[in-house]
Enzyme design. Structure first.
Site, PDB file in Angstrom:
ATOM      1  N   HIS A  43      26.520  -6.535  90.029  1.00 28.53           N
ATOM      2  CA  HIS A  43      27.057  -5.377  88.985  1.00 28.53           C
ATOM      3  C   HIS A  43      28.505  -5.008  89.244  1.00 28.53           C
ATOM      4  O   HIS A  43      28.991  -3.980  89.739  1.00 28.53           O
ATOM      5  CB  HIS A  43      26.339  -4.180  88.820  1.00 28.53           C
ATOM      6  N   GLU A  70      25.349  -8.192  85.892  1.00 32.73           N
ATOM      7  CA  GLU A  70      25.019  -6.992  84.914  1.00 32.73           C
ATOM      8  C   GLU A  70      26.284  -6.001  84.679  1.00 32.73           C
ATOM      9  O   GLU A  70      27.052  -6.025  85.431  1.00 32.73           O
ATOM     10  CB  GLU A  70      23.857  -6.217  85.481  1.00 32.73           C
ATOM     11  N   HIS A 190      15.145  -0.828  89.138  1.00 31.54           N
ATOM     12  CA  HIS A 190      15.575   0.583  89.267  1.00 31.54           C
ATOM     13  C   HIS A 190      14.648   1.295  90.059  1.00 31.54           C
ATOM     14  O   HIS A 190      13.757   1.473  89.778  1.00 31.54           O
ATOM     15  CB  HIS A 190      16.247   1.507  88.202  1.00 31.54           C
ATOM     16  N   ASP A 191      14.932   1.335  91.528  1.00 29.44           N
ATOM     17  CA  ASP A 191      14.367   2.332  92.420  1.00 29.44           C
ATOM     18  C   ASP A 191      12.828   1.429  92.807  1.00 29.44           C
ATOM     19  O   ASP A 191      11.934   2.346  93.229  1.00 29.44           O
ATOM     20  CB  ASP A 191      13.888   3.738  91.821  1.00 29.44           C
TER      21      ASP A 191
END
Length: 243
Positions: A43, A70, A190-191
């Site tokens: 990213h 991303e 995410h996480d």
């Protein structure tokens, strides 16, 4: 099997803390692939607090698995995609100063903008994915704007997993079912961690890909990178294919 894409942002964060090239982002990407990862995610944020523009150009020719870039689709991002041609571009709605991605796209509000961007990316021959929550209407609109895949924003699942994992995963299962019905591929990220990944995979067995960075790199401090990647791959492996 659901593919594991390793997000190497944190490797660049560690390098940038001292300058120089230690740890070397390119070498780590090669090692992740050698250890079994099926993709590399980066990213490149405008402030270059982890992945830099140079990293993108250094990584593009050496990643032999799926290269996933991303970011927020501004002119800078689109230029990086056009010049490096990753396998996948994942669009996130982050403004420049946000610490980490913390919400999905409103595909109704941003319908025209996203449709135009996705058309540009497809003209470059790049698969598209958009970061999104679990609201059914927004997923339906994601199909209308022409994206190939969605990436489910799984922080709410991770945050509530320990309290009630069935309740935590339920909206994601429903969202994935809708996505499948409207012809979208399904990524997630995410996480996600060794604690919660297996249950998500069991609940949504047809996921195409998970992108994991922070937890995986933290685990690697204790278990080593090669062993950690194998541990995550084990969580994603179909029961019938375990050796």
């Amino acid at each position: 099997m659901t593919s594991l894409s390793v997000n190497i942002n944190k490797i660049a964060t560690l390098r940038n803390a001292r300058g120089g090239e230690n740890p070397n982002v390119v070498n780590v990407a090669k090692d992740c692939e050698r250890f079994g990862a099926q993709g590399i995610t980066i990213h490149p944020r405008p402030d270059e607090r982890h992945i830099t523009k140079k990293d993108v150009y250094d990584l593009a020719p050496i990643v032999t698995t799926e290269f996933n870039i991303e970011g927020y689709p501004d002119e800078r991002f689109l230029e990086l995609i056009e010049e490096n041609k990753p396998a996948q571009a994942t669009l996130v709605p982050d403004p420049p100063g946000v610490l980490t991605s913390n919400a999905g796209w409103d595909t109704i509000k941003h319908h025209d903008f996203l449709k135009d961007v996705i058309a540009q990316l497809k003209s470059m021959g790049v698969r598209t994915s958009i970061f999104i929550g679990t609201e059914p209407k927004l997923i339906e609109y994601a199909a209308r704007i022409g994206t190939d895949r969605i990436e489910l924003y799984t922080e709410p699942y991770a945050a509530n997993y320990a309290k009630d994992r069935e309740k935590a995963v339920d909206p994601f299962v429903k969202a994935a079912d809708i996505a499948q019905k409207v012809g979208l591929g399904i990524n997630a990220g995410h996480d996600l961690s060794l604690e919660n990944l297996k249950f998500l995979k069991e609940s949504i067995p047809f996921m195409d890909e998970v992108s994991i960075g922070h937890a995986l790199i933290c685990d690697a401090l204790y278990y080593g990178l090669e062993n950690t990647i194998q541990l995550y791959l084990r969580e994603l492996r179909e029961e019938g294919s375990k050796k």
